[in-house]
Design a protein around this motif. Structure first.
Motif, PDB file in Angstrom:
ATOM      1  N   THR A  87     -33.855 -61.915  -5.594  1.00 15.37           N
ATOM      2  CA  THR A  87     -33.689 -63.123  -4.800  1.00 15.37           C
ATOM      3  C   THR A  87     -34.335 -62.907  -3.435  1.00 15.37           C
ATOM      4  N   VAL A  88     -34.420 -63.979  -2.657  1.00 16.80           N
ATOM      5  CA  VAL A  88     -34.983 -63.871  -1.310  1.00 16.80           C
ATOM      6  C   VAL A  88     -34.188 -62.874  -0.472  1.00 16.80           C
ATOM      7  N   ASP A  89     -32.866 -62.952  -0.560  1.00 19.72           N
ATOM      8  CA  ASP A  89     -32.030 -62.036   0.218  1.00 19.72           C
ATOM      9  C   ASP A  89     -32.234 -60.594  -0.247  1.00 19.72           C
ATOM     10  N   GLU A  90     -32.287 -60.396  -1.561  1.00 14.35           N
ATOM     11  CA  GLU A  90     -32.530 -59.046  -2.093  1.00 14.35           C
ATOM     12  C   GLU A  90     -33.903 -58.546  -1.676  1.00 14.35           C
ATOM     13  N   ALA A  91     -34.889 -59.439  -1.646  1.00 17.76           N
ATOM     14  CA  ALA A  91     -36.236 -59.048  -1.233  1.00 17.76           C
ATOM     15  C   ALA A  91     -36.226 -58.522   0.200  1.00 17.76           C
ATOM     16  N   ALA A  97     -35.023 -51.505   3.345  1.00 17.39           N
ATOM     17  CA  ALA A  97     -34.772 -50.162   2.812  1.00 17.39           C
ATOM     18  C   ALA A  97     -36.076 -49.374   2.716  1.00 17.39           C
ATOM     19  N   ARG A  98     -37.138 -50.049   2.277  1.00 15.39           N
ATOM     20  CA  ARG A  98     -38.449 -49.390   2.168  1.00 15.39           C
ATOM     21  C   ARG A  98     -38.925 -48.918   3.540  1.00 15.39           C
ATOM     22  N   GLU A  99     -38.706 -49.731   4.564  1.00 19.79           N
ATOM     23  CA  GLU A  99     -39.125 -49.354   5.915  1.00 19.79           C
ATOM     24  C   GLU A  99     -38.406 -48.093   6.377  1.00 19.79           C
ATOM     25  N   VAL A 100     -37.081 -48.075   6.211  1.00 22.56           N
ATOM     26  CA  VAL A 100     -36.295 -46.899   6.619  1.00 22.56           C
ATOM     27  C   VAL A 100     -36.759 -45.662   5.856  1.00 22.56           C
ATOM     28  N   SER A 166     -37.893 -45.722  -6.911  1.00 26.77           N
ATOM     29  CA  SER A 166     -37.248 -47.002  -7.166  1.00 26.77           C
ATOM     30  C   SER A 166     -37.769 -48.082  -6.226  1.00 26.77           C
ATOM     31  N   LEU A 167     -37.900 -47.762  -4.943  1.00 27.92           N
ATOM     32  CA  LEU A 167     -38.311 -48.764  -3.964  1.00 27.92           C
ATOM     33  C   LEU A 167     -39.770 -49.179  -4.149  1.00 27.92           C
ATOM     34  N   VAL A 168     -40.626 -48.239  -4.547  1.00 26.40           N
ATOM     35  CA  VAL A 168     -42.028 -48.579  -4.788  1.00 26.40           C
ATOM     36  C   VAL A 168     -42.135 -49.575  -5.936  1.00 26.40           C
ATOM     37  N   SER A 169     -41.419 -49.328  -7.026  1.00 24.48           N
ATOM     38  CA  SER A 169     -41.495 -50.250  -8.159  1.00 24.48           C
ATOM     39  C   SER A 169     -40.825 -51.585  -7.834  1.00 24.48           C
ATOM     40  N   GLN A 170     -39.744 -51.563  -7.067  1.00 25.98           N
ATOM     41  CA  GLN A 170     -39.124 -52.824  -6.650  1.00 25.98           C
ATOM     42  C   GLN A 170     -40.058 -53.629  -5.745  1.00 25.98           C
ATOM     43  N   THR A 171     -40.803 -52.931  -4.881  1.00 25.51           N
ATOM     44  CA  THR A 171     -41.758 -53.624  -4.014  1.00 25.51           C
ATOM     45  C   THR A 171     -42.866 -54.267  -4.834  1.00 25.51           C
TER      46      THR A 171
END
Length: 243
Positions: A87-91, A97-100, A166-171
């Motif tokens: 969702t937009v909020d999850e995005a 999270a990716r930034e941190v 995980s974050l790379v694939s989610q991005t």
């Protein structure tokens, strides 16, 4: 929806001798998500995947469970699995999270990276550049994701590496779902400049370049976009062809 037998390129994640069947299935699906050949909300039929890969549904379930733990696949009780559709909020949460994560990784990479790792990353960037120059956006995006995973390996921190995968694939899912530009890419020079800063051990410059890179990724997302789903037989047509 296309028929899953006509549009998949060969899977590109390295398969090594001794991998289990669910490792192989996992790698194929992970690559397909990174290359955006499996868009958000694609239904992942156990029956279809078992047929495509020539394995049991138990093997498929194990691979899908691993992907669900990385939050790129959602397993719904009595409804099966599907590629996650943030969702937009999850995005927004994923981007934060990716930034941190990336800033922590960059700092550690500047401290710990070896010459061999830097050289390997430069080869990866060269392949990424070539893919984009040839109009192979899917492979270019996957290689870009692999670049960021390699940075996490340089950090010498196993938990960060696991989170980064995980974050790379989610991005990649976010880009497939929400990117507004026409597959424009300007990460190539950014990756090279970042490597130069890491190699020189210049943490401040490396962190500034990573922040700029992440800001660029964020700026290309329109959190109202949607994308169509794909037929599994199209995505994994190469597997069927080679059976």
């Amino acid at each position: 929806m296309g028929s899953l037998k006509s549009s998949m390129k060969p899977a590109t994640k390295t398969k090594t001798a001794g991998q289990s069947q669910d490792d192989v299935v996992y790698c194929h699906i992970f690559d397909a998500i990174l290359e955006q050949r499996l868009p958000p909300a694609t239904k992942l039929s156990e029956e279809a995947l078992a047929e495509i890969f020539g394995v049991s549904r138990t093997i498929i379930r194990r691979a899908l469970l691993r992907l669900s733990l990385e939050q790129v696949v959602v397993i719904r009780p009595n409804r099966g699995a599907m590629v996650a559709s943030p969702t937009v909020d999850e995005a927004r949460q994923i981007i934060k999270a990716r930034e941190v994560m990336e800033l922590a990784i960059t700092e550690l990479a500047a401290e710990n990276a070896t010459k061999a790792q830097i050289d390997e990353c430069r080869k990866l960037v060269a392949k990424e550049n070539k893919a984009f120059e040839q109009g192979d956006y899917g492979s270019g995006l996957r290689l870009s994701g692999e670049f960021h995973i390699k940075l996490a390996e340089m950090a010498e921190n196993a938990p960060l590496l696991a989170f980064q995968r995980s974050l790379v694939s989610q991005t990649s899912l976010l880009i497939a779902q929400y990117e507004t530009s026409n597959h424009s890419n300007c990460s190539q020079d950014e990756h090279s400049a970042l490597l130069n800063a890491i190699e020189s051990g210049n943490k401040e410059k490396a962190l500034a370049l990573m922040q700029e890179h992440l800001d660029h990724i964020r700026s290309k997302l329109n959190l109202d976009g949607r994308t169509a789903s794909s037929d599994l037989h199209v995505v994994f047509s190469n597997v069927l062809k080679n059976r």
